[in-house]
Design an enzyme around this catalytic site. Sequence first.
Site, PDB file in Angstrom:
ATOM      1  N   SER A 270     -38.400  -2.717  13.663  1.00  0.00           N
ATOM      2  CA  SER A 270     -38.766  -4.123  13.888  1.00  0.00           C
ATOM      3  C   SER A 270     -38.519  -4.992  12.657  1.00  0.00           C
ATOM      4  O   SER A 270     -38.902  -6.159  12.638  1.00  0.00           O
ATOM      5  CB  SER A 270     -40.237  -4.204  14.272  1.00  0.00           C
ATOM      6  OG  SER A 270     -41.004  -3.485  13.334  1.00  0.00           O
TER       7      SER A 270
ATOM      8  N   THR B  90     -43.396  -6.878  12.726  1.00  0.00           N
ATOM      9  CA  THR B  90     -43.121  -7.724  11.563  1.00  0.00           C
ATOM     10  C   THR B  90     -43.984  -7.314  10.385  1.00  0.00           C
ATOM     11  O   THR B  90     -45.175  -7.037  10.567  1.00  0.00           O
ATOM     12  CB  THR B  90     -43.468  -9.182  11.928  1.00  0.00           C
ATOM     13  OG1 THR B  90     -42.519  -9.628  12.876  1.00  0.00           O
ATOM     14  CG2 THR B  90     -43.437 -10.098  10.725  1.00  0.00           C
TER      15      THR B  90
ATOM     16  N   THR C 124     -38.721  -9.817   9.355  1.00  0.00           N
ATOM     17  CA  THR C 124     -38.688  -9.206  10.689  1.00  0.00           C
ATOM     18  C   THR C 124     -37.288  -9.223  11.276  1.00  0.00           C
ATOM     19  O   THR C 124     -36.445 -10.034  10.873  1.00  0.00           O
ATOM     20  CB  THR C 124     -39.626 -10.004  11.638  1.00  0.00           C
ATOM     21  OG1 THR C 124     -39.758  -9.303  12.866  1.00  0.00           O
ATOM     22  CG2 THR C 124     -39.081 -11.384  11.933  1.00  0.00           C
TER      23      THR C 124
ATOM     24  N   ARG D 232     -32.200 -16.889  19.255  1.00  0.00           N
ATOM     25  CA  ARG D 232     -33.657 -17.147  19.235  1.00  0.00           C
ATOM     26  C   ARG D 232     -34.239 -16.881  17.847  1.00  0.00           C
ATOM     27  O   ARG D 232     -33.897 -15.905  17.181  1.00  0.00           O
ATOM     28  CB  ARG D 232     -34.340 -16.240  20.259  1.00  0.00           C
ATOM     29  CG  ARG D 232     -35.860 -16.357  20.301  1.00  0.00           C
ATOM     30  CD  ARG D 232     -36.548 -15.334  19.426  1.00  0.00           C
ATOM     31  NE  ARG D 232     -38.000 -15.295  19.635  1.00  0.00           N
ATOM     32  CZ  ARG D 232     -38.846 -14.610  18.864  1.00  0.00           C
ATOM     33  NH1 ARG D 232     -38.402 -13.913  17.836  1.00  0.00           N
ATOM     34  NH2 ARG D 232     -40.122 -14.616  19.121  1.00  0.00           N
ATOM     35  N   VAL D 233     -35.102 -17.755  17.418  1.00  0.00           N
ATOM     36  CA  VAL D 233     -35.824 -17.574  16.161  1.00  0.00           C
ATOM     37  C   VAL D 233     -37.314 -17.625  16.456  1.00  0.00           C
ATOM     38  O   VAL D 233     -37.770 -18.467  17.234  1.00  0.00           O
ATOM     39  CB  VAL D 233     -35.430 -18.685  15.152  1.00  0.00           C
ATOM     40  CG1 VAL D 233     -36.345 -18.669  13.940  1.00  0.00           C
ATOM     41  CG2 VAL D 233     -33.975 -18.519  14.714  1.00  0.00           C
ATOM     42  N   GLY D 234     -38.061 -16.720  15.844  1.00  0.00           N
ATOM     43  CA  GLY D 234     -39.506 -16.682  16.067  1.00  0.00           C
ATOM     44  C   GLY D 234     -40.269 -17.424  14.985  1.00  0.00           C
ATOM     45  O   GLY D 234     -39.736 -18.309  14.299  1.00  0.00           O
TER      46      GLY D 234
ATOM     47  N   GLY E 180     -46.696 -10.650  15.965  1.00  0.00           N
ATOM     48  CA  GLY E 180     -46.853 -10.786  17.417  1.00  0.00           C
ATOM     49  C   GLY E 180     -45.839 -11.754  17.988  1.00  0.00           C
ATOM     50  O   GLY E 180     -44.797 -12.001  17.380  1.00  0.00           O
TER      51      GLY E 180
HETATM   52  C1  SD4 Z   1     -41.212 -12.783  16.253  1.00  0.00           C
HETATM   53  N1  SD4 Z   1     -43.365 -12.542  15.201  1.00  0.00           N
HETATM   54  O1  SD4 Z   1     -40.007 -12.837  16.058  1.00  0.00           O
HETATM   55  C2  SD4 Z   1     -42.027 -12.030  15.254  1.00  0.00           C
HETATM   56  C3  SD4 Z   1     -41.887 -10.569  15.523  1.00  0.00           C
HETATM   57  C4  SD4 Z   1     -43.050  -9.881  15.921  1.00  0.00           C
HETATM   58  O2  SD4 Z   1     -43.930  -8.810  17.800  1.00  0.00           O
HETATM   59  O3  SD4 Z   1     -44.011  -9.799  15.164  1.00  0.00           O
HETATM   60  N2  SD4 Z   1     -42.948  -9.399  17.153  1.00  0.00           N
HETATM   61  O4  SD4 Z   1     -41.762 -13.275  17.235  1.00  0.00           O
END
Ligand code: SD4
Length: 337
Positions: A90, A192, A210, A220-222, A244
């Site tokens: 991840s 992450t 991450t 896509r960007v988180g 998350g």
């Molecule tokens: C995201 N918060 O890209 C990051 C990755 C993560 O569960 O923690 N995913 O959404």
Amino acid sequence: MSGRRGFIKKAAIGTFGVSTVFSCINSSEKDTKKANGETIPQNKPLIISTWNHGLAANEETWRQLQTGVNPLDAIVAGVGIPEADPKVRSVGYGGLPDREGKVTLDACIMDSNSDCGSVSFLQGIKHPIAVAKKVLDNTPHVMMVGEGAKQFALSEGFKEENLLTDESEKAWKNWLEKSKYQPVINIENHDTISMLVIDAEGNLTGGCTTSGAAWKMHGRVGDSPIIGAGLFLDNDVGAAAATGLGEAVIRTAGSAMVVELMRQGKSPTEACKEIVERIYKKHSNHKDLTYLQVGFIAINKQGEYGGYSLRPGFNYAVCDEINGNRMEKSAFKMKNK
Ligand code: SD4
């Protein structure tokens, strides 16, 4: 045996795997007194990182701090361990790809002066956190994305590499068979990595890196590279970071809000809890909430720390002089996974 002595013993038998130099100050000598005579424990330095891979990251960051490395570089070195580990699916190298089979990475870093650097949608560079640090150091900008971020990294001497391991490619091909998008949460307790550091002087620094949500749309960007969402700190108050589902954290400016609640007097855990509850409430009109998991960690100026998540399964690694480097389970709101 006191916690502190126990830690020294553990360090001596190699819990840290390094010989750690301790200051000679008792924790009680580091306590401060409020005007009303109440004592606030000062537990500094302290490192807190999300998930099990936080342990190895904390160990390296602690080692670096003890040798006099500044907190920004110590964070780059610490979270660089899971970034380089192909078993951590991840983060960084070996991270699960998007639905087109591309590994795209996000990271950001922030220091006690509120200087920050961030990269997102970065491909082919194993250590996005180190590139984010270069953005902070060597550009007038905060955030660089995609091809521009990659060209910048190459100009700074980073090497281009294939980050898609055979295992992650196999997992992607399996996913392609059904091609059903479902955000993956709590992947084997590896997600992450967000790290917060309070140094011996009480200054705060944070970093976050991450490969983002597995099977996301290309592009896509988180939340993780977004200052205020995946990471935020105010050196007068505290620091917070998220893990998350990034969309939920962005919608609510999650980490910034946790810091603001600490400014209003909430403890780190109370602040994280209130934002997790707010996120839950803001999503209550969504038909399916089974995909939703968010977790926050936070630390305040006294070195008090905490975390809170929506669902069970979230944990974080904490490292300090008194109790060593250990995993702690987060409190959570919902009983069901
Ligand atoms: C995201 N918060 O890209 C990051 C990755 C993560 O569960 O923690 N995913 O959404």
